[in-house]
Design a protein around this motif. Structure first.
Motif, PDB file in Angstrom:
ATOM      1  N   ASP A 164       6.673  -9.390  -5.420  1.00  0.00           N
ATOM      2  CA  ASP A 164       5.757  -9.932  -6.405  1.00  0.00           C
ATOM      3  C   ASP A 164       4.411 -10.064  -5.709  1.00  0.00           C
ATOM      4  N   CYS A 165       3.695  -8.947  -5.589  1.00  0.00           N
ATOM      5  CA  CYS A 165       2.424  -8.960  -4.841  1.00  0.00           C
ATOM      6  C   CYS A 165       1.542  -7.828  -5.350  1.00  0.00           C
ATOM      7  N   PRO A 166       0.238  -7.889  -5.064  1.00  0.00           N
ATOM      8  CA  PRO A 166      -0.646  -6.796  -5.451  1.00  0.00           C
ATOM      9  C   PRO A 166      -0.193  -5.483  -4.807  1.00  0.00           C
ATOM     10  N   ALA A 167      -0.395  -4.401  -5.527  1.00  0.00           N
ATOM     11  CA  ALA A 167       0.065  -3.105  -5.034  1.00  0.00           C
ATOM     12  C   ALA A 167      -0.932  -2.034  -5.423  1.00  0.00           C
ATOM     13  N   THR A 168      -1.184  -1.112  -4.533  1.00  0.00           N
ATOM     14  CA  THR A 168      -2.148  -0.050  -4.797  1.00  0.00           C
ATOM     15  C   THR A 168      -1.592   1.286  -4.357  1.00  0.00           C
ATOM     16  N   HIS A 193       0.874  -1.178   0.000  1.00  0.00           N
ATOM     17  CA  HIS A 193       0.000   0.000   0.000  1.00  0.00           C
ATOM     18  C   HIS A 193       0.910   1.226   0.000  1.00  0.00           C
ATOM     19  N   GLU A 201       7.577  -3.730  -7.804  1.00  0.00           N
ATOM     20  CA  GLU A 201       8.734  -4.233  -8.546  1.00  0.00           C
ATOM     21  C   GLU A 201      10.025  -3.609  -8.009  1.00  0.00           C
ATOM     22  N   PRO A 224       2.068  -1.083  -8.946  1.00  0.00           N
ATOM     23  CA  PRO A 224       2.863  -2.208  -9.450  1.00  0.00           C
ATOM     24  C   PRO A 224       4.323  -1.848  -9.707  1.00  0.00           C
TER      25      PRO A 224
END
Lengths: 388, 388
Positions: free
Chosen positions: B74-78, B48, B69, B65
């Motif tokens: 390697d995970c969801p990002a907002t 987050h 990186e 994203p």
């Protein structure tokens, strides 16, 4: 974990509305959702709001508090941005806040104002969702990026421009009865095939339009819905998000969307359902090829098999699994920061049975929404179910 | 409800770093936090991330994203945006996700790149946090807006430019030992008083600088910290957010910040603490007057009484309640989208006892952070406590 109920939904018409400000658009959607929910104004505890390019289109950042005011609410408000998945992530933050026990009543949604800009500026503004250093400077725009993905898909699994044209034809047909849709007219496969090339193999009718619009959803806790006797038969029972490298060049394969695979897997596990349980889907068809890849990521079709789904009638309104009964981004329109919320609105109506296309469904119980950002560097999947 | 533990924190130096990209800045902070936490890379379930003006400063949206990186994840990002409270709301979404049972390990933080733009463009970019239709078009910029608030405060409660100068002097003194701070030099009251006028009554030394920088925090669930034997003695025990009308013209009073009152009340209730319990505070002093209003909203001083706090030594490093031991936004610097996360980083170190200014505190147990957006149309307050 408690389900999160949907107590009310609202939309603006989608289309060219260049004279309307962002706050005007969101107010319309929010007030419609609030009216349907019938929840007291002072019960709202937060607004979670999606917007992508307002800093460029209206020189307006910090839209959270502005939109709370537009919605007539006096509560904390936050803007979330994941490119075209902005409203999807906004809904997801609202779900988290309710499940965390922090809030019982939350407004979620999104807005995008686009047509006030010249088209070339819209394309340049949308391009900020790609990697500025490694894609945009090299001349990449989204039609080009999705064209690369389509070529990779064709190479890997087969398929043709005509298969994609059937996706466009299907979604246009679905939009006809939808009073909120931008293009309420049928098109033919021939028209789609003969439309202007944009980025080979994609032609104009493979692409969604530029759209102004807003969406809003009133989400409440199970407990609140019961205590207040709300008519909220549909719940968000699963939420999942996935991510990927922003730039296409950093991906292992262009014909797959692993961020959406991950989002779907998480959402199904969260809801305790499987792809086989899904009765209806709204997916992010910013380009026709995107619908194909979405359906495979959602596990609704095997790898390489969704390409023929529209052509063979499997995803049309008469098919076993109707997809994008709203008209999809393709024909309903794609105000990018509103789209993820609009998918929830449409799916809620489809599951409640009060959608303009409800006659295409027979007692639907489980729906899935798929919202993607950029070239699916972000993906959010929600499972909605009829719970009473 | 479970507390959320802080397993690692990281910062870049704050200051002029115009040659560094946003991804480079965030990578440094994120990798520092990850190294401190010692959590396996594949355990991270989400990022987050806060950023305010990247669409303008780097033409880079969709930074979630990209920053995942950069952080090697390697995970969801907002990305979350609430103007200068962007990282504060990002931390808050992470807290919700953990409390909702959705995630056990989350990276939160933020970044802003500013000094690559000419100063006038920075001022214009910051102005998108105000109401474009009703403030910016009329010529409002943030120094002017906070000047109006300072004048209203002086009129309502008394106070003088010299009182404000003491806030600047205090925060500069605090920044000297802080290796991350932009201005590590003491100033005198006379220097502050004689600095160039910006918007009466505010002079140059009442304002924070323009800064590049990033912050990152590894947040984990109680259960995860215990199962993995993490050294995470500090927890986020309270989180609150408040909102207000975006435009000053729509407020009832300019000398108060009710959004911060609401955020503080919610955060204290959430943590089960009272203002009297607070040992140390980091507050959003984008201008000196903002620190004064923050301390009153936090209930640490009565209405009209915080104006003399720095002058009387109550909030200096030797006072009863040290405020902005980091140097504050004023002297440490204010990369806007990173600031709310940086406050959590500094407070964590202060409560752990490994901050450059830890000698100013004797066994601190409870700290509070106050992060504001715009003219406090958004406010986020967190309570941090030593829990083991």
């Amino acid at each position: 974990m408690n389900d999160v109920r949907i107590a009310g939904v609202g939309l603006t018409p989608f289309g060219r509305q260049p004279e309307r400000t962002g706050r005007d658009l969101f107010a319309e959607a929010a007030l419609a959702a609030r009216e349907e929910a019938g929840v007291a104004r002072d019960a709202y505890e937060a607004l979670h709001y999606g917007n992508f390019m307002g800093s460029l289109a209206e020189r307006q950042g910090h839209q959270g508090p502005l939109m709370a005011e537009a919605a007539g609410l006096d509560c904390p408000a936050t803007r979330h941005e994941s490119a075209c998945a902005s409203a999807g992530v906004a809904v997801r933050q609202a779900v988290h806040a309710i499940r965390a026990g922090e809030h019982d009543v939350v407004l979620a949604g999104g807005m995008e104002r686009m047509t006030n800009l010249p088209t070339t500026e819209v394309t340049e503004s949308l391009a900020i969702a790609a990697d500025e250093l490694f894609e945009v400077r090299a001349g990449m725009t989204f039609p080009g990026a999705y064209a690369l993905m389509a070529r990779a898909y064709f190479e890997e699994y087969g398929g043709s421009r005509e298969d994609l044209a059937h996706v466009a034809v299907k979604n246009h047909a679905n939009a006809v009865p939808n009073e909120y849709a931008q293009y309420r007219r049928e098109i033919t496969v021939a028209e789609a095939m003969e439309s202007q090339p944009v980025a080979t193999p994609l032609h104009l009718f493979d692409a969604c339009p530029i759209t102004d619009g807003a969406s809003a959803v009133v989400l409440v806790s199970d407990d609140y819905a019961e205590e207040h006797g709300l008519d909220a038969p549909v719940a968000v029972t699963g939420s999942g998000q996935g991510g990927d490298n922003l730039a296409l060049q950093d991906r292992d394969a262009l014909a797959r969307t692993p961020a959406a695979d991950a989002a779907a897997e998480a959402a199904y596990a969260d809801a305790g359902v499987a792809p086989d349980d899904v009765d209806v889907a709204e997916v992010h068809d910013c380009f026709t090829i995107a619908e194909v890849m979405a359906l495979e990521s959602l596990g609704l079709f095997e790898e390489g098999e969704a390409i023929s789904a529209a052509r063979e009638g499997e995803t049309t309104r008469d098919g076993d699994l109707p997809v994008n009964l709203s008209g999809g981004l393709k024909a309903k329109g794609h105000p990018v920061g509103a789209t993820g919320g609009a998918q929830i609105v449409e799916m809620t109506k489809l599951l409640r049975g009060d959608h303009a296309n409800s006659d295409a469904l027979s007692d639907p119980r489980v729906g899935v929404t798929h919202n993607a950002g950029g070239t699916v560097a972000s993906a959010v999947v929600h499972v909605l179910e009829v719970v009473e």
